[in-house]
Design a protein around this motif. Structure first.
Motif, mmCIF file in Angstrom:
data_model
loop_
_atom_site.group_PDB
_atom_site.id
_atom_site.type_symbol
_atom_site.label_atom_id
_atom_site.label_comp_id
_atom_site.label_asym_id
_atom_site.label_seq_id
_atom_site.Cartn_x
_atom_site.Cartn_y
_atom_site.Cartn_z
ATOM 1 N N UNK A 158 0.862 -1.197 0.000
ATOM 2 C CA UNK A 158 0.000 0.000 0.000
ATOM 3 C C UNK A 158 0.891 1.237 0.000
ATOM 4 N N UNK A 159 1.946 1.213 0.844
ATOM 5 C CA UNK A 159 2.815 2.384 0.947
ATOM 6 C C UNK A 159 3.488 2.684 -0.385
ATOM 7 N N UNK A 160 3.764 1.631 -1.165
ATOM 8 C CA UNK A 160 4.409 1.873 -2.462
ATOM 9 C C UNK A 160 3.391 2.035 -3.576
ATOM 10 N N UNK A 161 2.100 2.107 -3.205
ATOM 11 C CA UNK A 161 1.035 2.268 -4.206
ATOM 12 C C UNK A 161 0.912 1.056 -5.114
ATOM 13 N N UNK A 162 1.267 -0.138 -4.586
ATOM 14 C CA UNK A 162 1.264 -1.311 -5.453
ATOM 15 C C UNK A 162 0.004 -2.159 -5.306
ATOM 16 N N UNK A 163 -0.945 -1.674 -4.489
ATOM 17 C CA UNK A 163 -2.158 -2.484 -4.340
ATOM 18 C C UNK A 163 -3.207 -1.996 -5.324
ATOM 19 N N UNK A 164 -3.680 -2.894 -6.181
ATOM 20 C CA UNK A 164 -4.773 -2.520 -7.086
ATOM 21 C C UNK A 164 -6.057 -3.072 -6.483
ATOM 22 N N UNK A 165 -7.038 -2.203 -6.339
ATOM 23 C CA UNK A 165 -8.319 -2.700 -5.840
ATOM 24 C C UNK A 165 -9.089 -3.277 -7.021
ATOM 25 N N UNK A 166 -9.791 -4.367 -6.763
ATOM 26 C CA UNK A 166 -10.691 -4.864 -7.804
ATOM 27 C C UNK A 166 -12.080 -4.416 -7.377
ATOM 28 N N UNK A 167 -12.472 -3.222 -7.838
ATOM 29 C CA UNK A 167 -13.719 -2.637 -7.334
ATOM 30 C C UNK A 167 -14.887 -2.926 -8.254
ATOM 31 N N UNK A 168 -15.989 -3.263 -7.626
ATOM 32 C CA UNK A 168 -17.244 -3.477 -8.346
ATOM 33 C C UNK A 168 -18.346 -3.310 -7.313
ATOM 34 N N UNK A 169 -19.603 -3.170 -7.747
ATOM 35 C CA UNK A 169 -20.658 -3.072 -6.741
ATOM 36 C C UNK A 169 -20.718 -4.353 -5.912
ATOM 37 N N UNK A 199 -18.754 -12.435 23.551
ATOM 38 C CA UNK A 199 -20.063 -12.577 22.918
ATOM 39 C C UNK A 199 -20.115 -11.578 21.770
ATOM 40 N N UNK A 200 -20.378 -12.105 20.588
ATOM 41 C CA UNK A 200 -20.447 -11.226 19.419
ATOM 42 C C UNK A 200 -21.906 -10.997 19.039
ATOM 43 N N UNK A 201 -22.293 -9.714 18.931
ATOM 44 C CA UNK A 201 -23.654 -9.400 18.496
ATOM 45 C C UNK A 201 -23.582 -8.803 17.102
ATOM 46 N N UNK A 202 -24.507 -9.234 16.232
ATOM 47 C CA UNK A 202 -24.567 -8.670 14.884
ATOM 48 C C UNK A 202 -25.834 -7.836 14.777
ATOM 49 N N UNK A 203 -25.710 -6.644 14.278
ATOM 50 C CA UNK A 203 -26.893 -5.814 14.047
ATOM 51 C C UNK A 203 -26.821 -5.371 12.583
ATOM 52 N N UNK A 204 -27.253 -6.283 11.725
ATOM 53 C CA UNK A 204 -27.040 -6.091 10.285
ATOM 54 C C UNK A 204 -28.386 -6.248 9.564
ATOM 55 N N UNK A 205 -28.807 -5.219 8.842
ATOM 56 C CA UNK A 205 -30.125 -5.313 8.187
ATOM 57 C C UNK A 205 -30.102 -6.325 7.044
ATOM 58 N N UNK A 206 -31.281 -6.869 6.702
ATOM 59 C CA UNK A 206 -31.348 -7.840 5.604
ATOM 60 C C UNK A 206 -31.231 -7.156 4.248
ATOM 61 N N UNK A 207 -31.872 -5.978 4.122
ATOM 62 C CA UNK A 207 -31.876 -5.299 2.820
ATOM 63 C C UNK A 207 -30.441 -4.997 2.407
ATOM 64 N N UNK A 208 -30.022 -5.494 1.237
ATOM 65 C CA UNK A 208 -28.614 -5.335 0.863
ATOM 66 C C UNK A 208 -28.207 -3.873 0.693
ATOM 67 N N UNK A 209 -27.029 -3.520 1.221
ATOM 68 C CA UNK A 209 -26.460 -2.181 0.993
ATOM 69 C C UNK A 209 -25.287 -2.364 0.035
ATOM 70 N N UNK A 210 -25.321 -1.644 -1.078
ATOM 71 C CA UNK A 210 -24.290 -1.799 -2.115
ATOM 72 C C UNK A 210 -23.249 -0.687 -2.031
ATOM 73 N N UNK A 211 -21.999 -1.074 -2.119
ATOM 74 C CA UNK A 211 -20.938 -0.059 -2.236
ATOM 75 C C UNK A 211 -19.997 -0.488 -3.361
ATOM 76 N N UNK A 212 -19.270 0.482 -3.911
ATOM 77 C CA UNK A 212 -18.349 0.158 -4.993
ATOM 78 C C UNK A 212 -16.990 -0.150 -4.362
ATOM 79 N N UNK A 213 -16.691 -1.430 -4.215
ATOM 80 C CA UNK A 213 -15.512 -1.760 -3.403
ATOM 81 C C UNK A 213 -14.913 -3.093 -3.807
ATOM 82 N N UNK A 214 -13.737 -3.340 -3.240
ATOM 83 C CA UNK A 214 -13.073 -4.625 -3.393
ATOM 84 C C UNK A 214 -13.527 -5.496 -2.218
#
Ligand code: ADP
Length: 537
Positions: free
Chosen positions: A232-243, A267-282
């Motif tokens: 990352x520091x050398x700018x060598x990471x390419x993201x493969x971004x898509x929705x 104890x891990x609690x998840x509070x995650x909605x069902x409706x999909x949230x889309x982001x443009x990401x790797x």
């Protein structure tokens, strides 16, 4: 030599008679000189306040304020005190009056009618004097600026030297931490090996192997982070971004962090909605970010803690929050918490482990996604909350599900394993033989070519960095021989970037696996390979 841009020089002409002013003006007019005319003492004072005057040529006899009174007023004011004055007097002025003139600040007297040559030559002296004064002032300003510039440079170079010293100190500290952190998982792995060598108790062997597996994953994670931060520091990471759907990334992060969370009895609690949230990401990187935060929450929370991961939509952003009720972060560490090598309580027993690069990596990956991260903590033992924002994007258009090409072959394959690291080749060979395949080994490029021609394997697993001829070259060469038309070539490399994959593909590889290759990944690839004997039949 330096040249200075000069402002025009101002002369002030004071006389109550317009014709005298015009005559003076006609005599003195020249380039670079501005002649300001005043018809009374008051008018003259006004001009003196507004302009810098190089010379005042003043009539003595004026109604109202005479020339001497004006000169006295000028002497009493800071701004006009140093303006040189030449009085224009009648020829019959007596010595007494002249003396008063000098007292009032005159530098000279000129008798009327004025001799034009004398007037011009005297005016020239004051013109030049003023120009020299201007140049001196400009040089003084330049000197001041360069002295300031020198002081600034000196300060800057001191700051650089300090920063270098600090970086050097941090590097030394980092190397010590690195050695410590690498040794940490190695010690139990070595002990585990000893135990496996001695024990006949199958239950104990299972426990020890699980432990060794966990330590090994920890080691792999450390090295992955280390390689990632350097890339990352050398700018060598390419993201493969898509929705992508944020929930998918979080699900795989939770799966990856679960062993560490379980180990801490949290104890891990998840509070995650069902409706999909889309982001443009790797997807892999978002999952890596969340895994890192969950692992930290687990590491920096005493056993039996509460960890929560939540997701919500806010202002066209996906907002992820990872919180815990653990050690918290002291306020003085807050501004530096995302800096490389920052660790709180570095000098304590360091039971939690880590290299101090996780959060720096997280921050940089988030920046690459145009996202943001912030941390809140009530302070020591008050827990921490890391909140991430990513801009939402529109959902990916539905694609037709790809034709499943998995055939899940179980027939034994002949596999050539090429690696100059002999133990690595050997252990992969043993693993593959244990699941029923036949293996041959080679440890250099040329040996690989010879063995491949002799054995005609179904699969060739090639390390890329080989002595003599590298993996790409071996693949290209063998691909030219028709007997390898149906052979599956698998590249095995330390580099998993898109450009590495592309390079492997263009050399003729069918698959690209990143080291260390797990048996699971390898089996998944081999399950799609049919033995040549089956094809021939
Ligand atoms: P590492 O965990 O390898 O030390 P990180 O960059 O992941 O490095 O974290 C840097 C420091 O931030 C940690 O050493 C720890 O002191 C602090 N930290 C990170 N996450 C938390 C958390 N959830 N609670 C308390 N402290 C944390």
């Amino acid at each position: 030599m330096m040249t200075y841009k000069t402002a025009p020089v101002n002369f002030l002409l004071v006389d109550d008679l317009e014709e005298n002013l015009l005559a003076l003006e006609a005599l003195l007019r020249r380039d670079g000189l501005v002649l300001l005319k005043a018809r009374s003492g008051n008018e003259a004072l006004e001009l003196l306040l507004k302009h810098d005057i190089a010379l005042a040529l003043m009539d003595v006899q004026m109604p109202g304020m005479d020339g001497f009174e004006l000169a006295e007023l000028m002497r009493g004011t800071e701004r006009t005190r140093a303006v040189p004055i030449i009085f224009l007097t009648a020829a019959n002025d007596d010595r007494q009056r002249r003396f008063r003139g000098y007292e009032a600040g005159a530098v000279d007297f000129l008798c009327k009618p004025i001799d034009p040559d004398i007037l011009r030559s005297k005016a020239q002296v004051f013109f030049d004097l003023y120009r020299q004064k201007q140049q001196l002032a400009a040089q003084r300003d330049d000197l001041k600026t360069s002295a300031e510039e020198n002081a600034r440079l000196l300060k800057e170079s001191r700051q650089y030297a300090d920063a270098l010293k600090e970086a050097d100190r941090r590097k030394d500290e980092f190397i010590a931490t690195l050695a410590h952190e690498l040794r940490n998982p190695l010690a139990p792995i070595r002990n585990g090996l000893e135990i496996l060598r001695m024990t006949h108790d199958e239950n104990m062997a299972v426990t020890v192997r699980d432990m060794m597996g966990r330590q090994m994953s920890h080691l792999v994670r450390l090295i992955d982070d280390l390689l990632d931060i350097s890339r990352v520091s050398q700018g060598k990471i390419d993201l493969i971004r898509e929705p992508i759907i944020v929930q998918d990334a979080l699900r795989s992060a939770v799966e990856a962090a679960m062993p560490v969370i379980d180990q801490g009895n949290h104890v891990l609690t998840l509070d995650i909605p069902d409706a999909p949230l889309w982001i443009n990401a790797d997807l892999t990187r978002i999952s890596q970010i969340a895994t890192n935060l969950l692992n930290n929450a687990s590491k920096y929370t005493p056993n039996g803690g509460k960890i929560k991961i939540s997701l919500r939509k806010h202002n066209q952003e996906a907002v992820i929050a990872v919180s815990d009720n653990g050690l918290g972060i002291p306020p003085d560490m807050m501004p530096r918490i995302f800096d490389l090598f920052t660790q709180v309580n570095r000098n304590l027993d360091r039971a939690q482990g880590g290299l101090g690069i996780g959060l720096a990596l997280v921050k940089r990956l988030i920046d690459m996604h145009e996202g943001s991260i912030r941390v809140e903590s009530g302070g020591l033992n008050q827990g921490s909350v890391f909140t991430l924002h990513f801009p939402l994007t529109s959902a990916k258009s539905e694609e037709l599900p790809a034709e499943p090409k998995t055939k899940t072959n179980t027939a034994p394959l002949k596999i050539l394993i090429v690696d100059d690291n002999v133990p690595s080749a050997q252990t992969i060979g043993w693993m593959l033989e244990l699941i029923g395949h036949q293996t041959v080994l080679a440890h250099s490029g040329t040996e690989a070519v010879e063995t491949a021609k002799k054995e005609n394997p179904d699969v060739i697993m090639l390390d890329i960095g080989l002595p003599g001829m590298n993996g790409y070259e071996v693949c290209r060469l063998l691909r030219q021989d028709p007997i390898f038309k149906n052979t599956v070539f698998i590249a095995q490399t330390g580099w998993g970037q898109e450009r590495d994959r592309q390079e492997a593909q263009s050399a003729g590889f069918d698959q690209h696996l990143v080291k260390p290759v797990s048996l699971q990944d390898l089996s998944a690839v081999l399950a799609n390979v049919e033995p040549k004997t089956a094809k021939a039949a």
